[in-house]
Write a protein that holds these residues in place. Structure first.
Motif, PDB file in Angstrom:
ATOM      1  N   SER A   1       0.809  -1.227   0.000  1.00 16.36           N
ATOM      2  CA  SER A   1       0.000   0.000   0.000  1.00 16.36           C
ATOM      3  C   SER A   1       0.836   1.267   0.000  1.00 16.36           C
ATOM      4  O   SER A   1       0.286   2.362   0.025  1.00 16.36           O
ATOM      5  CB  SER A   1      -0.915   0.024   1.233  1.00 16.36           C
ATOM      6  N   SER A   2       2.166   1.149   0.030  1.00 19.41           N
ATOM      7  CA  SER A   2       3.003   2.355  -0.002  1.00 19.41           C
ATOM      8  C   SER A   2       4.336   2.016  -0.670  1.00 19.41           C
ATOM      9  O   SER A   2       4.738   0.838  -0.699  1.00 19.41           O
ATOM     10  CB  SER A   2       3.281   2.873   1.419  1.00 19.41           C
TER      11      SER A   2
ATOM     12  N   THR B   1       9.950  -1.307  -8.294  1.00 18.80           N
ATOM     13  CA  THR B   1       8.945  -0.973  -7.296  1.00 18.80           C
ATOM     14  C   THR B   1       8.156   0.238  -7.782  1.00 18.80           C
ATOM     15  O   THR B   1       8.696   1.123  -8.443  1.00 18.80           O
ATOM     16  CB  THR B   1       9.573  -0.681  -5.913  1.00 18.80           C
ATOM     17  N   PHE B   2       6.861   0.250  -7.453  1.00 19.94           N
ATOM     18  CA  PHE B   2       5.990   1.346  -7.883  1.00 19.94           C
ATOM     19  C   PHE B   2       4.995   1.668  -6.773  1.00 19.94           C
ATOM     20  O   PHE B   2       4.807   0.875  -5.847  1.00 19.94           O
ATOM     21  CB  PHE B   2       5.251   0.991  -9.192  1.00 19.94           C
ATOM     22  N   ALA B   3       4.358   2.844  -6.875  1.00 19.35           N
ATOM     23  CA  ALA B   3       3.297   3.240  -5.917  1.00 19.35           C
ATOM     24  C   ALA B   3       2.584   4.454  -6.519  1.00 19.35           C
ATOM     25  O   ALA B   3       2.178   4.412  -7.677  1.00 19.35           O
ATOM     26  CB  ALA B   3       3.897   3.556  -4.545  1.00 19.35           C
TER      27      ALA B   3
ATOM     28  N   PRO C   1      -4.515   4.221  -1.804  1.00 19.56           N
ATOM     29  CA  PRO C   1      -3.139   3.709  -1.742  1.00 19.56           C
ATOM     30  C   PRO C   1      -2.984   2.354  -2.427  1.00 19.56           C
ATOM     31  O   PRO C   1      -3.796   1.456  -2.231  1.00 19.56           O
ATOM     32  CB  PRO C   1      -2.885   3.556  -0.231  1.00 19.56           C
ATOM     33  N   LEU C   2      -1.940   2.246  -3.218  1.00 22.26           N
ATOM     34  CA  LEU C   2      -1.573   0.961  -3.821  1.00 22.26           C
ATOM     35  C   LEU C   2      -0.106   1.036  -4.218  1.00 22.26           C
ATOM     36  O   LEU C   2       0.335   2.042  -4.768  1.00 22.26           O
ATOM     37  CB  LEU C   2      -2.395   0.677  -5.087  1.00 22.26           C
ATOM     38  N   SER C   3       0.636  -0.009  -3.903  1.00 17.25           N
ATOM     39  CA  SER C   3       2.023  -0.078  -4.372  1.00 17.25           C
ATOM     40  C   SER C   3       2.313  -1.511  -4.768  1.00 17.25           C
ATOM     41  O   SER C   3       1.462  -2.391  -4.599  1.00 17.25           O
ATOM     42  CB  SER C   3       2.991   0.353  -3.254  1.00 17.25           C
ATOM     43  N   GLY C   4       3.503  -1.715  -5.275  1.00 17.26           N
ATOM     44  CA  GLY C   4       3.854  -3.088  -5.620  1.00 17.26           C
ATOM     45  C   GLY C   4       5.269  -3.210  -6.119  1.00 17.26           C
ATOM     46  O   GLY C   4       6.026  -2.225  -6.185  1.00 17.26           O
ATOM     47  N   ILE C   5       5.605  -4.438  -6.449  1.00 18.56           N
ATOM     48  CA  ILE C   5       6.924  -4.724  -7.004  1.00 18.56           C
ATOM     49  C   ILE C   5       6.707  -5.724  -8.137  1.00 18.56           C
ATOM     50  O   ILE C   5       6.004  -6.724  -7.965  1.00 18.56           O
ATOM     51  CB  ILE C   5       7.880  -5.237  -5.908  1.00 18.56           C
ATOM     52  N   ILE C   6       7.253  -5.402  -9.299  1.00 20.27           N
ATOM     53  CA  ILE C   6       7.145  -6.292 -10.456  1.00 20.27           C
ATOM     54  C   ILE C   6       8.504  -6.979 -10.591  1.00 20.27           C
ATOM     55  O   ILE C   6       9.548  -6.299 -10.601  1.00 20.27           O
ATOM     56  CB  ILE C   6       6.828  -5.520 -11.753  1.00 20.27           C
ATOM     57  N   VAL C   7       8.501  -8.303 -10.657  1.00 17.09           N
ATOM     58  CA  VAL C   7       9.788  -9.014 -10.687  1.00 17.09           C
ATOM     59  C   VAL C   7       9.940  -9.812 -11.964  1.00 17.09           C
ATOM     60  O   VAL C   7       8.951 -10.157 -12.622  1.00 17.09           O
ATOM     61  CB  VAL C   7       9.960  -9.952  -9.457  1.00 17.09           C
TER      62      VAL C   7
ATOM     63  N   TYR D   1       1.161  -8.384   3.243  1.00 22.36           N
ATOM     64  CA  TYR D   1       0.401  -7.357   3.953  1.00 22.36           C
ATOM     65  C   TYR D   1      -1.088  -7.665   3.825  1.00 22.36           C
ATOM     66  O   TYR D   1      -1.539  -8.144   2.785  1.00 22.36           O
ATOM     67  CB  TYR D   1       0.679  -5.981   3.346  1.00 22.36           C
ATOM     68  N   THR D   2      -1.845  -7.357   4.869  1.00 17.81           N
ATOM     69  CA  THR D   2      -3.297  -7.562   4.805  1.00 17.81           C
ATOM     70  C   THR D   2      -3.859  -6.998   3.507  1.00 17.81           C
ATOM     71  O   THR D   2      -4.699  -7.602   2.857  1.00 17.81           O
ATOM     72  CB  THR D   2      -3.963  -6.847   6.001  1.00 17.81           C
ATOM     73  N   PHE D   3      -3.350  -5.822   3.138  1.00 15.18           N
ATOM     74  CA  PHE D   3      -3.916  -5.143   1.973  1.00 15.18           C
ATOM     75  C   PHE D   3      -3.166  -5.434   0.666  1.00 15.18           C
ATOM     76  O   PHE D   3      -3.336  -4.706  -0.315  1.00 15.18           O
ATOM     77  CB  PHE D   3      -4.000  -3.640   2.234  1.00 15.18           C
ATOM     78  N   SER D   4      -2.327  -6.492   0.651  1.00 14.74           N
ATOM     79  CA  SER D   4      -1.671  -6.876  -0.612  1.00 14.74           C
ATOM     80  C   SER D   4      -2.745  -7.199  -1.655  1.00 14.74           C
ATOM     81  O   SER D   4      -3.524  -8.136  -1.485  1.00 14.74           O
ATOM     82  CB  SER D   4      -0.798  -8.115  -0.409  1.00 14.74           C
ATOM     83  N   GLY D   5      -2.768  -6.432  -2.728  1.00 15.20           N
ATOM     84  CA  GLY D   5      -3.741  -6.697  -3.800  1.00 15.20           C
ATOM     85  C   GLY D   5      -5.161  -6.336  -3.404  1.00 15.20           C
ATOM     86  O   GLY D   5      -6.110  -7.036  -3.774  1.00 15.20           O
ATOM     87  N   HIS D   6      -5.325  -5.243  -2.666  1.00 11.77           N
ATOM     88  CA  HIS D   6      -6.665  -4.826  -2.229  1.00 11.77           C
ATOM     89  C   HIS D   6      -7.578  -4.642  -3.449  1.00 11.77           C
ATOM     90  O   HIS D   6      -7.233  -3.925  -4.390  1.00 11.77           O
ATOM     91  CB  HIS D   6      -6.553  -3.505  -1.461  1.00 11.77           C
TER      92      HIS D   6
END
Ligand SMILES: Cc1ncc(COP(=O)(O)O)c(C=O)c1O
Length: 460
Positions: A118-119, A286-288, A297-303, A322-327
């Protein structure tokens, strides 16, 4: 909420109960916070009714502008359908699947798997754990050191703050986590030697990476992490020689490359990711921020496929999430945000129009007596304020003049951020010629007002 009485009351309550990020609390308390109540398109309004042109897109974030009903509708529809479900226990949902598919399409070729947070700070913490986990899975557990740059900003959590290279951030969590090294940042205006060309300096700054790898032992190095353009450090645009040389070095030593695209992702340089702009091949991005234009809020990492493949090849759990991973609501808003960007051609427009328009505005001020350098790439720009143009000498007490200038900007109805005495801007992708004209006027007025305040400190 626009009359004076309510503003005073709001400020008082804010001072009593709200701790702000990155703030000198004593001076905030003395001055009171500015209360922002509304946004529409490229403008925000404060509680006293002043309209302000937002030259920072919120915080490098609100790229499609304020007040987009389509984004609110996407959130509403998803909240009614499925407001939340976790993605932990072998469960998933349509918005996270659709967004992951879309990001795999937009990201560089070999990056196809996405992990969410989320960040930006969370996504960089994920990167740190994932990089080290990857090397364990590969049977090289000694590879733990991540090399980053001075003045890098990767977030405020203790791990991301340690990977970042800002001394004032490290100060609060001293000692910083072990396993991070910081080399020179590619900041030609501030770091080059007399007579050194940008290209020669870019090579020197990149080769500091090789020197550091050899100093700590290549067998101990896990990754190099960098923002393609350092943002919060002062919009430091690397010379064109820099990234190709970094890529050569990471390839030579077989270490991972992490591109922190929390600011540069989603079109800011005229490509979906700045890695594409610079032609680099990161293993992780990494992005947000602009993924949702900040509406949620949304963030992530593309691998890349190699990292994802290492995870798939082992039965071990990766104990991280995280609880909110992929909310689901955040994913639905991100999808709609990307759809808007595509429909309005906001990303190619950075190359065709908005990027060159920003460069043109900034160039008008390069001869101003306060200005040492102007620079920009895509929709990231900076104006260096100096006491002596000829020698690049700074003002005494770094940051003081930047704040004077920032406060003038605010009063004049424009937002630029001060990084010490460097004024930085990151306009939203929707600006038209009208906003560039307005920015030009207000920058001119503000630089003159600032000059008036500090004229006595300028070199004769
Ligand atoms: C390059 C970069 N990485 C990471 C972060 C941290 O993001 P967040 O504030 O969402 O934690 C930021 C924030 O500005 C950033 O600029």
């Amino acid at each position: 909420m626009t009359n004076q009485y309510q503003t005073a009351q709001l400020r008082e309550l804010d001072a009593l109960h709200h701790l702000h990020p990155f703030t000198t609390h004593s001076s905030l308390r003395a001055s009171g916070a500015r209360v922002i109540v509304r946004g529409e398109g490229p403008y925000i309004w404060d509680s006293e009714g002043q309209r302000i042109l937002d030259g920072m897109a919120g915080l490098w974030t609100c790229d499609v502008g304020y007040g987009r009903k389509e984004l609110a509708q996407a959130a509403y529809d998803q909240m009614v359908e499925l407001p939340f479900y976790n993605t932990f226990f072998k469960t998933t949902h349509p918005p996270v699947i659709a967004l992951s598919r879309k990001l795999a399409e937009l990201a560089p070729d070999t990056l196809n798997q996405v992990f969410y947070g989320s960040s930006g700070s969370e996504s960089n913490d994920t990167a740190i754990r994932l990089i080290r986990h990857y090397w364990m899975l590969k049977g090289e557990p000694k590879r733990r050191i991540i090399i980053s740059r001075k003045n890098a900003y990767h977030g405020s959590t203790i791990a991301a703050g340690s990977m970042g290279g800002m001394a004032h951030v490290h100060k609060h969590s001293y000692p910083v986590y072990e396993g991070f090294r910081h080399i020179i940042d590619p900041y030609w205006y501030g770091e080059s030697e007399e007579g050194e060309s940008p290209e020669a300096f870019g090579l020197r700054a990149a080769r500091a990476l090789e020197e550091e790898i050899l100093a700590v032992g290549p067998e101990n190095v896990a990754a190099f992490a960098g923002e393609p353009v350092q943002g919060a450090g002062g919009v430091k645009i690397p010379p064109t020689s820099y990234w190709p040389e970094v890529q050569r070095i990471v390839d030579k030593y077989g270490i991972l490359l992490l591109a922190d695209e929390v600011i540069t992702g989603f079109g800011r340089l005229g490509t979906w990711f700045a890695s594409q702009y610079y032609g680099i091949r990161p293993n992780l991005i990494t992005f947000a921020k602009a993924a949702t234009s900040g509406y949620i809020p949304l963030s992530g990492i593309i691998v890349d496929d190699d990292i994802a493949g290492a995870l798939m090849a082992h039965d071990d759990d990766f104990h991280h999430g995280y609880t909110f991973s992929g909310h689901p609501v955040a994913c639905a808003v991100a999808l709609k945000n990307i759809e808007i960007m595509e429909q309005e051609r906001l990303v190619p427009r950075v190359k065709e129009f908005t990027g060159p328009a920003l460069a043109k505005v900034l160039a008008k001020f390069k001869d101003h007596p306060l200005v040492g350098e102007v620079r920009s790439v895509g929709l990231l720009g900076a104006i260096e304020l100096v006491a002596d143009k000829a020698t690049r000498r700074r003002f005494a007490d770094p940051g003081r003049v930047g704040l004077i200038c920032r406060d003038h900007f605010f009063r004049e109805g424009f937002i630029m951020r001060a990084v010490f005495d460097t004024m930085v801007t990151s306009p939203p992708l929707i600006w038209t010629q009208a906003q560039f004209d307005e920015a030009e006027q207000v920058i001119g007025r503000t630089l003159d007002l600032t000059l008036n305040d500090v004229a006595g400190e300028l070199a004769a």
